[in-house]
Scaffold this active site. Structure first.
Site, short mmCIF file in Angstrom:
data_model
loop_
_atom_site.label_atom_id
_atom_site.label_comp_id
_atom_site.label_asym_id
_atom_site.label_seq_id
_atom_site.Cartn_x
_atom_site.Cartn_y
_atom_site.Cartn_z
N HIS A 134 0.85 -1.06 -0.14
CA HIS A 134 0.09 -0.06 -0.18
C HIS A 134 1.00 1.26 0.11
O HIS A 134 2.05 1.23 0.38
CB HIS A 134 -0.90 -0.23 1.25
CG HIS A 134 -1.94 -1.05 1.09
ND1 HIS A 134 -2.93 -1.36 2.11
CD2 HIS A 134 -2.24 -1.94 0.06
CE1 HIS A 134 -3.74 -2.26 1.59
NE2 HIS A 134 -3.37 -2.75 0.57
N GLU A 158 1.01 3.89 1.84
CA GLU A 158 1.68 4.53 3.10
C GLU A 158 2.86 3.67 3.48
O GLU A 158 3.85 4.28 4.06
CB GLU A 158 0.58 4.29 4.28
CG GLU A 158 -0.91 4.85 4.18
CD GLU A 158 -1.84 3.98 3.28
OE1 GLU A 158 -1.52 3.49 2.28
OE2 GLU A 158 -3.15 4.08 3.69
N ALA A 169 -19.42 9.05 -31.15
CA ALA A 169 -18.91 10.17 -31.95
C ALA A 169 -20.09 10.44 -32.66
O ALA A 169 -20.71 9.65 -33.47
CB ALA A 169 -17.81 9.58 -32.74
N TRP A 192 -14.97 7.99 -40.77
CA TRP A 192 -14.78 8.49 -39.47
C TRP A 192 -15.42 9.71 -39.37
O TRP A 192 -15.16 10.65 -39.97
CB TRP A 192 -13.42 8.55 -39.14
CG TRP A 192 -12.38 7.45 -39.19
CD1 TRP A 192 -11.51 7.24 -40.37
CD2 TRP A 192 -12.40 6.26 -38.47
NE1 TRP A 192 -10.89 5.91 -40.30
CE2 TRP A 192 -11.37 5.45 -39.15
CE3 TRP A 192 -13.09 6.05 -37.44
CZ2 TRP A 192 -11.18 4.16 -38.24
CZ3 TRP A 192 -12.90 4.71 -36.74
CH2 TRP A 192 -11.92 3.90 -37.29
N THR A 252 -22.23 -3.67 -34.26
CA THR A 252 -20.86 -2.95 -34.66
C THR A 252 -19.74 -3.77 -35.07
O THR A 252 -19.00 -3.53 -35.98
CB THR A 252 -20.50 -2.11 -33.42
OG1 THR A 252 -21.36 -1.14 -33.05
CG2 THR A 252 -19.09 -1.52 -33.58
N ARG A 265 -3.79 0.97 -30.55
CA ARG A 265 -2.68 0.69 -31.30
C ARG A 265 -2.23 1.96 -32.30
O ARG A 265 -1.27 1.89 -33.10
CB ARG A 265 -3.04 -0.50 -32.53
CG ARG A 265 -4.25 -0.16 -33.33
CD ARG A 265 -4.94 -1.15 -34.21
NE ARG A 265 -5.82 -0.61 -34.94
CZ ARG A 265 -7.08 -0.14 -34.44
NH1 ARG A 265 -7.53 -0.74 -33.30
NH2 ARG A 265 -8.39 0.18 -35.12
N1 LIG Z 1 -20.57 6.91 -34.04
C1 LIG Z 1 -20.08 5.85 -33.12
O1 LIG Z 1 -19.81 6.35 -31.95
C2 LIG Z 1 -20.52 4.59 -33.31
C3 LIG Z 1 -19.80 3.62 -32.59
C4 LIG Z 1 -20.14 2.05 -32.66
C5 LIG Z 1 -20.72 2.03 -33.77
N2 LIG Z 1 -21.34 2.73 -34.59
C6 LIG Z 1 -22.18 2.32 -35.78
O2 LIG Z 1 -23.24 1.85 -34.92
C7 LIG Z 1 -23.94 0.90 -36.03
C8 LIG Z 1 -24.27 -0.42 -35.40
O3 LIG Z 1 -25.31 -0.23 -34.54
P1 LIG Z 1 -26.22 -1.03 -33.81
O4 LIG Z 1 -27.22 -0.53 -33.02
O5 LIG Z 1 -26.69 -2.42 -34.89
O6 LIG Z 1 -25.01 -1.85 -33.00
P2 LIG Z 1 -24.68 -2.20 -31.59
O7 LIG Z 1 -25.54 -1.37 -30.53
O8 LIG Z 1 -23.20 -2.15 -31.37
O9 LIG Z 1 -25.05 -3.81 -31.43
C9 LIG Z 1 -26.25 -4.17 -31.23
C10 LIG Z 1 -26.25 -5.65 -31.06
O10 LIG Z 1 -25.73 -5.79 -29.77
C11 LIG Z 1 -26.38 -7.07 -29.18
N3 LIG Z 1 -26.93 -6.94 -27.88
C12 LIG Z 1 -27.37 -5.50 -27.50
N4 LIG Z 1 -27.83 -5.83 -26.30
C13 LIG Z 1 -27.77 -6.97 -25.98
C14 LIG Z 1 -28.20 -7.85 -24.88
N5 LIG Z 1 -28.78 -7.25 -23.97
N6 LIG Z 1 -27.80 -9.11 -24.74
C15 LIG Z 1 -27.16 -9.70 -25.91
N7 LIG Z 1 -26.89 -9.17 -26.86
C16 LIG Z 1 -27.23 -7.70 -26.94
C17 LIG Z 1 -27.20 -7.56 -30.29
O11 LIG Z 1 -26.85 -8.67 -30.99
P3 LIG Z 1 -27.17 -9.75 -31.80
O12 LIG Z 1 -27.87 -9.22 -33.00
O13 LIG Z 1 -26.25 -10.67 -32.13
O14 LIG Z 1 -28.32 -10.41 -30.85
C18 LIG Z 1 -27.67 -6.31 -31.02
O15 LIG Z 1 -28.22 -6.47 -32.34
C19 LIG Z 1 -22.83 0.80 -37.10
O16 LIG Z 1 -23.26 1.27 -38.31
C20 LIG Z 1 -21.63 1.32 -36.56
O17 LIG Z 1 -20.53 2.03 -37.37
C21 LIG Z 1 -21.15 4.18 -34.28
#
Ligand SMILES: NC(=O)c1ccc[n+]([C@@H]2O[C@H](COP(=O)([O-])OP(=O)(O)OC[C@H]3O[C@@H](n4cnc5c(N)ncnc54)[C@H](OP(=O)(O)O)[C@@H]3O)[C@@H](O)[C@H]2O)c1
Length: 372
Positions: A54, A56, A158, A174, A200, A211
């Site tokens: 710890h 201290e 984002a 992006w 996603t 990375r």
């Molecule tokens: N701008 C940003 O910051 C950002 C960040 C990340 C992603 N994105 C974009 O977001 C888009 C994807 O969005 P999205 O809503 O489809 O994806 P997501 O939220 O990343 O994933 C959704 C999937 O997660 C799983 N899931 C969610 N809750 C769950 C639970 N309680 N238990 C088990 N599985 C669970 C399910 O998968 P299953 O279908 O297999 O059941 C669901 O279909 C993409 O276009 C990506 O480019 C943008």
């Protein structure tokens, strides 16, 4: 009364404590400074990782004989119980410390005020409360764990200026600028895990590792993917890049995942199917991650998982990058329906900070949920 030297020492102790970020959980981050009889710096230390000495004890060792009659300035109440190491209170008394300035009492019920009482009983003058707000903020993951038994979840997104996460076809790379992306890689180094949804993974095939140049620390966060189906399309990068990957699925799905479980570092966690929802109970997931030593998780998901986390009141803080681009209402919204029907029911943030990140704007804060 706290002296100027003690105030300076507490600032240093808080800085030292932060060097343990990401390594001490389920222990707190702690820093300690020892001032000698003249109020001069005599030694210091911080808790490097769980199981290590710890702060201290390290500070006392580094001060040597100068600790006797001196003052210890420490960011958290010293422990008084036998855990992985012996009680710090015994070491402090043995070292002959005459005064101790403590930022805050330890919320751990095994300590909570008892450490202070022991020190006072030994005739040591105790002062508490110096920079207590900063000390609490520093150890928010630890406090949260003691209160909820769960990991701390930071939702990172984002967004376009009009609050969209992706274009209509799902492309999102992006939205944010280079500088923001480097910052995200640094954020990944300060947490123990990165979480995303299968949506996603299917769409972006991300690695979610650290990375980018100038962010490499040698430590990779655990990556966690949740899915109710086990369908990851043709995406492999997250599973094949080095490090530990956890696939969290409902019971019965693991048997469809044999091609992933053969990959070194990949493991499957099954949870009982939750009758009320499709998929797993996310609270159970974060109780298990915390129990396995994962204190903080950065969620980098799309709107589906982000919405579910907010609805379940599991998002503890947000880090939102807003970029100077517009995607229109055909773009994907940050969140789906949240059931907020009135401005009085909005989800608010507290302890908010906002600053520029290249051409983007980063807003961070802790989520305040309404008590129903
Ligand atoms: N701008 C940003 O910051 C950002 C960040 C990340 C992603 N994105 C974009 O977001 C888009 C994807 O969005 P999205 O809503 O489809 O994806 P997501 O939220 O990343 O994933 C959704 C999937 O997660 C799983 N899931 C969610 N809750 C769950 C639970 N309680 N238990 C088990 N599985 C669970 C399910 O998968 P299953 O279908 O297999 O059941 C669901 O279909 C993409 O276009 C990506 O480019 C943008």
């Amino acid at each position: 009364m706290v002296s100027k030297a003690e105030t300076r020492a507490m600032k240093k102790a808080l800085k030292l404590a932060a060097y343990g970020r990401g390594s001490t959980f389920p222990n707190p981050m702690v820093g300690a400074v020892i001032l000698d009889l003249n109020g001069d710096h005599a030694g210091d230390g911080f808790h490097r990782k769980c199981g290590a000495p710890h702060a201290e004890v390290i500070a006392i060792a580094s001060a040597g004989d100068a600790a006797s009659g001196g003052t210890m300035v420490v960011t958290l109440e010293p422990c008084c119980h036998h855990g992985r190491t012996g009680p710090c209170t015994d070491e402090i008394i043995r070292a002959g410390i005459s005064r101790i300035v403590i930022a805050m009492t330890d919320p751990d019920p095994r300590v909570s005020g008892r450490g202070i009482k022991q020190l006072e009983s030994a005739g040591i003058e105790v002062e508490t409360g110096l920079f207590s707000g900063k000390a609490r903020e520093l150890n928010r993951v630890y406090h949260h764990y003691l209160e909820t038994s769960r990991s701390w979840i930071t939702l990172k997104m984002a967004l376009s200026l009009d609050g969209r996460t992706a274009a209509a076809d799902g492309s999102s790379r992006w939205i944010s600028c280079d500088k923001s992306r480097r910052l995200v890689h640094r954020m990944r180094t300060s947490v123990q895990a990165v979480l995303t949804g299968a949506g996603t993974v299917r769409k972006d095939d991300p690695e979610l590792t650290v990375r980018l140049a100038d962010t490499l620390s040698g430590r990779q966060p655990v990556r966690i993917v949740v899915s109710s189906t086990g369908d990851f399309g043709d995406s492999w990068k997250i599973f094949k890049s080095p490090g530990r990957v956890i696939i969290a699925v409902p019971e019965g799905v693991a048997m469809r995942l044999t091609e992933y479980t053969g990959i070194p570092g990949v493991e499957v966690w099954e949870f009982p199917a939750d009758s009320g929802i499709q998929g797993i109970n996310l609270t159970s997931l974060f109780e298990r991650t915390a129990a396995e030593g994962i204190g903080s998780i950065l969620c980098e998901a799309g709107s589906d998982l982000s919405t579910r986390l907010l609805k379940d009141k599991l998002v503890d803080s947000v880090s939102v990058f807003t970029a100077p681009v517009i995607l229109g209402s055909e773009g994907r919204p940050a969140f789906e329906l949240l059931g907020i029907d009135n401005i009085e029911n909005v989800i608010r943030l507290e302890n908010v900070s906002s600053h520029r990140s290249g051409s983007d704007f980063l807003t961070e804060g802790c989520v305040v949920y309404r008590v129903d």
